[in-house]
Design a protein around this motif. Structure first.
Motif, PDB file in Angstrom:
ATOM      1  N   ARG A 229      -6.389  17.655 -46.401  1.00  0.00           N
ATOM      2  CA  ARG A 229      -7.464  16.651 -46.362  1.00  0.00           C
ATOM      3  C   ARG A 229      -8.668  17.067 -47.187  1.00  0.00           C
ATOM      4  NH1 ARG A 229      -5.762  13.582 -41.735  1.00  0.00           N
ATOM      5  NH2 ARG A 229      -3.596  13.400 -42.290  1.00  0.00           N
ATOM      6  N   ARG A 532       5.612  28.221 -30.778  1.00  0.00           N
ATOM      7  CA  ARG A 532       5.721  26.880 -30.212  1.00  0.00           C
ATOM      8  C   ARG A 532       5.066  26.839 -28.837  1.00  0.00           C
ATOM      9  NH1 ARG A 532       6.203  21.939 -32.294  1.00  0.00           N
ATOM     10  NH2 ARG A 532       6.899  20.544 -30.664  1.00  0.00           N
TER      11      ARG A 532
ATOM     12  N   TRP B 275      12.941  20.910 -29.027  1.00  0.00           N
ATOM     13  CA  TRP B 275      11.800  21.495 -29.744  1.00  0.00           C
ATOM     14  C   TRP B 275      10.508  20.824 -29.290  1.00  0.00           C
ATOM     15  CZ3 TRP B 275      11.261  25.866 -31.864  1.00  0.00           C
ATOM     16  CH2 TRP B 275      10.257  26.125 -32.795  1.00  0.00           C
ATOM     17  N   ASP B 276      10.551  19.519 -29.150  1.00  0.00           N
ATOM     18  CA  ASP B 276       9.374  18.795 -28.636  1.00  0.00           C
ATOM     19  C   ASP B 276       9.025  19.262 -27.235  1.00  0.00           C
ATOM     20  OD1 ASP B 276       8.964  17.370 -30.863  1.00  0.00           O
ATOM     21  OD2 ASP B 276       9.938  15.525 -30.165  1.00  0.00           O
ATOM     22  N   LEU B 278       9.714  22.064 -25.884  1.00  0.00           N
ATOM     23  CA  LEU B 278       9.221  23.440 -25.920  1.00  0.00           C
ATOM     24  C   LEU B 278       7.754  23.470 -26.312  1.00  0.00           C
ATOM     25  CD1 LEU B 278      10.259  26.378 -25.703  1.00  0.00           C
ATOM     26  CD2 LEU B 278      10.522  26.347 -28.174  1.00  0.00           C
ATOM     27  N   GLY B 279       7.387  22.588 -27.220  1.00  0.00           N
ATOM     28  CA  GLY B 279       6.001  22.565 -27.667  1.00  0.00           C
ATOM     29  C   GLY B 279       5.057  21.929 -26.655  1.00  0.00           C
ATOM     30  N   ASN B 280       5.593  21.337 -25.637  1.00  0.00           N
ATOM     31  CA  ASN B 280       4.765  20.690 -24.627  1.00  0.00           C
ATOM     32  C   ASN B 280       4.360  21.728 -23.593  1.00  0.00           C
ATOM     33  OD1 ASN B 280       3.667  19.207 -22.628  1.00  0.00           O
ATOM     34  ND2 ASN B 280       5.327  17.708 -22.510  1.00  0.00           N
ATOM     35  N   LEU B 281       3.117  22.200 -23.715  1.00  0.00           N
ATOM     36  CA  LEU B 281       2.713  23.317 -22.863  1.00  0.00           C
ATOM     37  C   LEU B 281       2.536  22.905 -21.406  1.00  0.00           C
ATOM     38  CD1 LEU B 281       0.310  25.275 -25.184  1.00  0.00           C
ATOM     39  CD2 LEU B 281       2.693  25.686 -24.659  1.00  0.00           C
ATOM     40  N   LEU B 283       4.822  21.626 -19.727  1.00  0.00           N
ATOM     41  CA  LEU B 283       6.094  21.900 -19.063  1.00  0.00           C
ATOM     42  C   LEU B 283       6.223  23.403 -18.877  1.00  0.00           C
ATOM     43  CD1 LEU B 283       8.745  19.620 -20.799  1.00  0.00           C
ATOM     44  CD2 LEU B 283       7.571  19.308 -18.638  1.00  0.00           C
ATOM     45  N   SER B 284       6.565  23.817 -17.693  1.00  0.00           N
ATOM     46  CA  SER B 284       6.770  25.250 -17.489  1.00  0.00           C
ATOM     47  C   SER B 284       8.085  25.653 -18.138  1.00  0.00           C
ATOM     48  CB  SER B 284       6.803  25.561 -16.004  1.00  0.00           C
ATOM     49  OG  SER B 284       8.004  25.064 -15.470  1.00  0.00           O
ATOM     50  N   LEU B 285       8.229  26.931 -18.378  1.00  0.00           N
ATOM     51  CA  LEU B 285       9.462  27.398 -18.998  1.00  0.00           C
ATOM     52  C   LEU B 285      10.663  27.122 -18.109  1.00  0.00           C
ATOM     53  CD1 LEU B 285       8.748  30.734 -20.872  1.00  0.00           C
ATOM     54  CD2 LEU B 285       9.531  28.549 -21.770  1.00  0.00           C
ATOM     55  N   ALA B 593       5.440   7.618 -45.120  1.00  0.00           N
ATOM     56  CA  ALA B 593       5.239   9.047 -44.861  1.00  0.00           C
ATOM     57  C   ALA B 593       4.045   9.570 -45.644  1.00  0.00           C
ATOM     58  CB  ALA B 593       6.499   9.820 -45.239  1.00  0.00           C
ATOM     59  N   LEU B 596       0.826   8.335 -44.125  1.00  0.00           N
ATOM     60  CA  LEU B 596       0.474   9.080 -42.906  1.00  0.00           C
ATOM     61  C   LEU B 596      -0.026  10.469 -43.258  1.00  0.00           C
ATOM     62  CD1 LEU B 596       3.243   8.178 -40.329  1.00  0.00           C
ATOM     63  CD2 LEU B 596       0.886   7.395 -40.443  1.00  0.00           C
ATOM     64  N   LYS B 597       0.640  11.097 -44.228  1.00  0.00           N
ATOM     65  CA  LYS B 597       0.272  12.459 -44.607  1.00  0.00           C
ATOM     66  C   LYS B 597      -1.133  12.474 -45.201  1.00  0.00           C
ATOM     67  CE  LYS B 597       1.505  16.775 -45.238  1.00  0.00           C
ATOM     68  NZ  LYS B 597       1.953  17.653 -44.165  1.00  0.00           N
ATOM     69  N   GLY B 599      -3.359  10.553 -44.448  1.00  0.00           N
ATOM     70  CA  GLY B 599      -4.292  10.103 -43.436  1.00  0.00           C
ATOM     71  C   GLY B 599      -4.959   8.794 -43.792  1.00  0.00           C
TER      72      GLY B 599
END
Lengths: 658, 728
Positions: A229, A532, B275-276, B278-281, B283-285, B593, B596-597, B599
């Protein structure tokens, strides 16, 4: 004006002595005793033929690859004053005095030697320490397989040189990108990337893999730039320029260069030769000698009454001409189908008087050319008369000998009236050449399947034993054997003593390179998963270094290795060398990372260094052990047996007492 | 269980649930005034903030009931689909194209005869089952295309395939509806598939393709449904769709190996999904671990079990010796009823594919001639790994011999001959016998030991080159001695018949291979069979680039004017629309794309929605197309036009999504909302009408044509042969 006089002219030189030392060592290791053995070594027998043909300016096509590599080898021959007179027929044959062995082998050896400083600089540009860079260069220097491959008239070392050059130039370009876009050096390195890529592809099609990798990395970097940006205020214009210059340098220039290699190839080779026949008739006629001798002075356009020969354009599996002779089709084939029992029409692969046909107008009786001649045009309906037997080319609703779905083509014999003559053909010209007509549709309406009909009578090949004889070779191997080096290639054996040369890698380096790849993958996965979950084990810039090094080295290994699993051609160990080079570069990267980020205490750091030193001395030891078979030093039987570290290696041991 | 976990998962779930909870509620309130007319169709996905404001419970136990319009549309689409597939199903009443294979294999199941095919068994088992249930007795020989069925009941099998083929349309409809949340897009896709002549033709015969495509689309639909259940993980419907995905994957893999591509698609989707998560903090492991295990269970273990079960059934049903025996190892053959392995029989030196007396050899020690079986005084000596032996041909008393002359066909190998008189030869008759993977001195067993024979003098290995000798060699397979010392199956032999009166005979059960061994073996055989399907020289084969342009079809039935002709060819209008749309989609996706990239400020929520439909929904479908198409460029085996049809399904879904998005996007710039609506709806209707009209033109391709070929002006198809390569 003259402003430069106001200041003194100063030259500051900065010389990286370690780089110079490495280069000198590299040159020594690759160039030492280059003319030994004075005999044809392995694939020299293959490339040598092409060098000879270049020297004699005889046209050829090598279906295994593009011409740049051959041309470079030929350049060596040209500089050495080679006249091309050597019969390349046997591995191990002694070179005659007129062959400048040293200069023929010089360019590949030089390219092999220059890979060492390139490796050094690549690691520097990846922002790793000079120590790591030194390590990478030394590993390349002490890699027996790369030495062997460089020292003979072979293409791999040239290919690896261009690949590494392309990678280095791209990295230089990318590092300049940050602060000095569009500067002179920036442009130079960008341009050099494209040029080196096209040269790599021009030497061997394998270079395409690295080219694709660099394109992908460049695309990725550009994509990140798009998302930057901070650049958005600079505007789309700059981005457009960036994209355009990259496209020009990395797409347009390589393609143009690649085409120019072929142009040079064709310009150099103007004499007719053994490979003419796979080209079109028109091209053949442009070569000195060969077909040109026939076509010279003959009329350009085909007219009614012309005598012609018809060559099948496809030329596969071999070229052939439409042919007929007095023999007739058998009344019954072996499988019980009947035939018309008319005169056979075949496609004959040799020039023969029976290949001549006369074009006749169906509306006229005489065969002579009228005055002025009436040219045959697209869409005209003609009859074709076989010159020797004076019969008409004919087809009818009888199954063809080998392809029952198509109609038989015969020369019509008028001895029974039961079968009407169907001998009118429409001429459909795809392009008009001196001798060539393409007859592709028959006139009669029931004849619907014209294309395959044509194939039928042009492909009367009963014997096809040409196939696949080459897929097996004594030293061929499968891609899986390469990682563990379960295979070797004997390049040369001294006719009397036990001296021999093998393509055999440095065992220690190969094993370490595999370990490095595994460690890199596991560590990356670990970091990735932890990141991650927002746990950062290493600083962000170290992570960026780690990733970019992986893109180049692991990426390079993957793209140069995995495609071989899909290939069906005969594979040899030397196909693995480009991939191996990338894998070797990964070793110092992993080592430095381990020492920087995993050895926290001073003690562990020094222990790690000690281990590295010990490991490196084992690499040197392995190099020393195998250098006799790398350089072809004479060895006793016992020594040879000691070298056979793996059962699968094929070390040649002469039987005693013979 | 589900209830207790809910609070913890709530924040993430709330964000995810939005598109789903949508339904009827959102439509009225949340659509910006700019395009009120469009709300019903694509307004059903709504902005996140509104959900939290409304506080809609994210996990309503049942998904909102589809509005009546959608149910009617689904009904209509299904009805049309069934009608088009079942119309004139019995025609022609003779064997068409590959029915000769798959019908025959169905019969084998009914007769319980062992056979071999390059595809896994599920498809043929189902065909067999359908035939069995509909009263077909398995007696029709299915010898060659064109054979009349006469009194045999073939309708059960065809009807079964047509039924599965008809299901594709509602599946595709529901998938697109789920991905785009837009009724017109789903309708467009459905109409494309209903009125594609290729899909109809391929569904009307006893083939594996409708079965394969059924499972494939089933897997995609379940995957998409499961994705939209992501807001209420571990709910009943979530489990249902997840395990249905697994079941369908097993089905697809079980019909043809091409099913692997859809496994890849689902695999990639799952990795992305995990992967999504996992990246969602939030959610516990532990929760993540549960997610992970659930997927391992439903998408790996469940399909694997089902897949193995299929083979278990396959081998249990086929217990009689039949035409497939020769493809399998001797040990396996010994298990089939009626196999003659315990009679006189063998594999031979001159690899003769049938068994006869000339295949028998006597093993003798290299240095003595004493092997007289009738002499009962000499003790039995067992052959061990590493022994040097001589093989004497029983009928002619010559030794197996090799020397450094080139073999008749494979000139780089050495020739193998019979040499000597009455067993007296020379040192070139000695062979070292080695068992693969054994150490010296071990005993060699009949059937189970794989052995290699190394020629002592030259070091070459006895092998069969796989080439057929000409007439003088009775067209048997060439045997050579290869100097290239490598492990290849060509150089492995096993003892099949073994006659030695001094040794006790064994029962065949000793040799019985385990199920896992049979499974592995049959896969090796199938893979070898598949890669062995090489195009012959000069054979004009279909190339992958032909397919999307509908370059050339396949003759299902009939060649001449008087025949009843059916020609497998896609509806050219549909296929070219699909092809064009792929390019269009690429353009749209790239520009979205990049926008969006960079912005770019999205002026309305719609743009955001559209890009999400384009990039996520469209992306998934486009990926499916790629995965089902690109690998064919790398395949060495013979390819046919019908291999493209799975990819074509994805391509059609992409067409529906893309045109809907495009029309919606452009119509939104038209100022009066009524015009916008009219343009949008008009566009979709025009496309559908175009497709229906083209189907009207081309329907004889599927439903059969008799009479002159299209090149004749009097033919009903005259003027429709738009490409010279079409053969109708």
């Amino acid at each position: 004006m003259l402003g430069f006089l106001k200041n003194p002219v100063v030259v500051t030189a900065e010389i990286n002595l370690s780089l110079v030392a490495l280069t000198v060592m590299g040159l020594m290791s690759r160039l030492w005793g280059l003319s030994y053995p004075r005999a044809v070594v392995f694939d020299e027998v293959y490339y040598g033929q092409f060098v000879s043909l270049y020297m004699k300016r005889i046209f050829f096509v090598d279906d295994s690859g593009p011409p740049l590599g051959h041309m470079l080898l030929a350049l060596g021959g040209y500089l050495g004053g080679f006249d091309g007179n050597f019969l390349w027929n046997r591995i191990g044959a002694e070179y005659s005095m007129n062959v400048p062995v040293c200069s023929l082998r010089f360019l590949p050896a030089l390219a092999g030697a220059l890979c060492i400083p390139l490796a050094y600089q690549i690691l520097v540009e990846l922002h790793f320490s000079h120590c790591a860079a030194l390590g990478a260069a030394l590993l390349i220097l002490l890699e027996n397989s790369l030495i062997t491959q460089s020292r003979f008239m072979l293409l791999e070392s040239i290919l690896i040189f261009f690949i590494l050059l392309a990678v280095l130039s791209y990295l230089k370009f990318y590092n300049l990108q940050r602060h000095s876009s569009f500067s002179g050096r920036w442009c130079f390195w960008l341009l050099l990337t494209g040029v080196a890529c096209s040269c790599a592809v021009g030497v061997k099609y394998m270079g395409l893999f690295t080219y694709m990798l660099l394109l992908a990395i460049a695309g990725l970097h550009f994509w990140h730039m798009l998302g930057d940006r901070t650049l958005s205020n600079v505007g789309a214009q700059l981005l457009g320029n960036m994209g355009l210059t990259r496209g020009l340098a990395l797409l347009v220039i390589p393609v143009a260069m690649y085409l120019s290699f072929f142009y040079v190839h064709l310009a150099l080779l103007y004499r007719s030769g053994p490979h003419d026949q796979i080209m079109t008739s028109a091209f053949q006629a442009s070569l000195e000698g060969g077909l040109a001798r026939i076509t010279q002075g003959q009329p350009l356009e085909v007219a009614y009454g012309s005598q012609i020969t018809l060559r099948n354009v496809l030329g596969k599996p071999m070229q052939c001409w439409l042919h007929s002779h007095t023999n007739t089709y058998p009344i019954r084939y072996e499988n019980g189908r009947g035939s018309s029992h008319q005169q056979q029409v075949t496609c004959y692969p040799f020039k023969d008087v029976n290949n001549w046909w006369i074009v006749k107008d169906p509306g006229m009786q005489q065969l002579v050319v009228s005055n002025p001649p009436r040219p045959v045009r697209h869409g005209h309906i003609v009859q074709l008369v076989h010159g020797i037997t004076t019969r008409y080319l004919n087809t009818h609703d009888v199954a063809a000998p080998l392809s029952p779905h198509s109609q038989e083509v015969s020369c019509y014999i008028d001895y029974n009236i039961s079968m009407p003559a169907q001998n009118l053909w429409r001429v459909v010209k795809h392009n008009i050449l001196h001798l060539k007509l393409f007859i592709s549709a028959c006139y009669l309406s029931h004849c619907s399947n014209s294309e395959s009909l044509l194939f039928t009578f042009f492909f009367q090949w009963k014997i096809l034993t040409l196939k696949n004889e080459d897929t097996e070779h004594k030293y061929s191997s499968s891609a899986l054997d390469w990682i563990t080096m379960d295979t070797n290639i004997a390049y040369w054996l001294h006719p009397t003593s036990g001296a021999q040369i093998h393509l055999l890698g440095n065992v220690c380096t190969w094993a370490s390179a595999n370990v490095a790849a595994v460690v890199y993958t596991c560590l990356s996965l670990w970091y990735l998963i932890r990141r991650r979950r927002k746990i950062y084990d290493i600083p962000e810039d170290a992570w960026q270094l780690w990733v970019s090094a992986g893109q180049i080295c692991v990426g390079g290994w993957v793209v140069n290795y995995l495609p071989f699993f899909l290939m069906e051609k005969t594979l040899f160990l030397y196909h693995y060398l480009p991939a191996l080079t990338f894998q070797i570069l990964l070793i110092p990267i992993v080592l430095q990372h381990l020492s920087d980020h995993l050895c926290r205490s001073l003690l562990s750091k020094s222990m790690f260094s000690a281990l590295v030193v010990a490991w490196f001395s084992s690499v040197c030891f392995a190099y020393r052990t195998f250098s006799p078979v790398t350089y072809g030093e004479p060895l006793s039987v016992a020594e040879l047996k000691d070298l056979r570290w793996k059962d699968s290696w094929n070390i040649l041991i002469r039987k005693q007492g013979r | 269980m589900g209830k207790r976990r809910l609070p913890a998962a709530l924040p993430a779930a709330a964000a995810r649930s939005l598109p789903e909870a949508a339904g009827t509620l959102a439509a009225a309130k949340l659509i910006p005034a700019a395009a009120p007319a469009l709300r019903q169709d694509y307004g059903s996905r709504r902005a996140p903030h509104s959900a939290s404001r409304l506080g809609t419970p994210p996990a309503s136990p049942l998904s909102p009931r589809p509005p009546a319009g959608r149910r009617a549309a689904l009904g209509l689409v299904t009805l049309l689909s069934f009608a088009s597939r079942f119309h004139r199903l019995p025609e022609p009443p003779h064997v068409c194209w590959d029915e000769t294979h798959f019908g025959k294999m169905g019969s084998y199941y009914i007769n319980r005869t062992f056979f071999f095919d390059v595809h896994p068994p599920l498809g043929k088992m189902l065909i067999g089952l359908a035939g069995y249930l509909s009263g077909y007795d398995g007696t029709f020989p299915f010898q060659k295309p064109g054979d009349r069925y006469e009194q045999h009941n073939y309708m059960g099998m065809r009807g079964f395939c047509a039924f599965l083929g008809s299901c594709l349309v509602p599946f595709a409809y529901l998938t697109v509806l789920e991905l785009s949340k837009s009724l017109p897009a789903a309708l467009l896709t459905a109409f494309i598939l209903i009125f594609d002549t290729g899909c109809i033709t391929l569904s009307q015969y006893i083939l594996l393709d409708p079965i394969l495509m059924f499972f494939l689309m089933g897997a995609v639909l379940s995957m998409v449904k499961c994705n939209s259940c992501a807001d209420r993980p571990f709910s009943a419907s979530w489990w249902l769709w997840l395990s249905l995905t697994g079941v369908n994957l097993a089905g697809a893999m079980g019909v043809k190996f091409v099913g692997l591509f859809v496994v890849l698609l689902v695999g990639l989707n799952t990795i992305n999904d995990l992967w999504d998560l996992l990246g969602n903090l939030n959610l516990s492991l532990v929760t993540f671990g549960k997610h992970f295990l659930a997927r391992v269970l439903c998408l790996i273990l469940l399909p694997l079990t089902l897949y193995m079960a299929m083979f278990a059934v396959h081998f249990a049903v086929l217990n009689k010796s039949g035409p497939g025996d020769g493809f399998f190892s001797s040990a396996f053959q010994s298990q089939l009823i009626g196999n003659n392995l315990h009679n006189v029989s063998i594999p031979e030196r001159e690899s003769y594919l049938h068994k006869d007396l000339n295949n028998l050899w006597i093993i003798k020690k290299h240095d003595s001639d004493a092997a007289d079986l009738s002499d009962s005084s000499s003790p039995v000596e067992f052959v061990r790994h590493g022994d040097i032996i001589r093989l004497e041909h029983k009928e002619t008393s010559r030794n197996l011999h090799s020397h450094q002359h080139e073999a008749p066909l494979t000139r780089k190998h050495f020739q193998v001959t019979g040499y000597g008189i009455n067993g007296t030869g020379d040192s070139n008759d000695f062979w070292r016998i080695e068992v693969v993977g054994r150490r010296a001195g071990r005993l060699i067993k009949v059937l189970r030991s794989k052995i290699r024979l190394t020629h002592v003098a030259t070091g070459c290995i006895l092998g069969s080159s796989g080439k057929t000798l000409p007439k003088w060699g009775w067209e048997q397979v060439e045997v050579t001695c290869t100097p290239y010392v490598k492990e290849t199956p060509n150089s492995l032999w096993n003892f099949e018949d073994h006659i030695n009166p001094k040794l006790p005979n064994i029962s065949l059960d000793v040799l019985k291979p385990s199920f896992v061994e049979i499974l592995l073996e049959s896969h090796m055989v199938m893979i070898r069979g598949n890669s062995g399907l090489k195009p012959k020289d000069n054979e004009v084969t279909s190339k992958p680039w032909h397919w999307p342009i509908n370059y050339q079809g396949l003759r299902f039935s009939g060649v001449n004017e008087t025949d009843y002709r059916v020609y497998l060819l896609g509806n050219p209008v549909v296929w070219w629309l699909n092809l064009f749309t792929i390019g269009l989609y690429l353009l749209i996706a790239i520009s979205t794309a990049v926008a969006l990239k960079r912005g770019v400020q999205l002026t309305s929520e719609h743009k955001g929605e559209l890009s999400r439909v384009v990039l996520c929904g469209g992306g998934q479908v486009a990926l499916g197309w790629l995965l089902h198409y690109l690998p064919f460029f790398m395949m060495g085996r013979v390819l046919y036009f019908h291999h493209y049809f799975p990819a074509m399904l994805f391509s059609s879904m992409l067409t529906g999504i893309t045109w809907d998005t495009l029309l919606k996007f452009f119509s939104q710039f038209l100022s009066p909302s009524t015009t916008a609506r009219r343009v949008y709806e008009g566009g979709i209707v025009a496309l559908i009408l175009l497709i229906v009209y083209s189907f009207y033109l081309f329907h004889p391709l599927s439903y059969g044509m008799i009479g002159p070929m299209a090149s004749d002006p009097s033919s009903p198809m005259a003027g429709l042969r738009w490409m010279d390569s079409w053969e109708f």
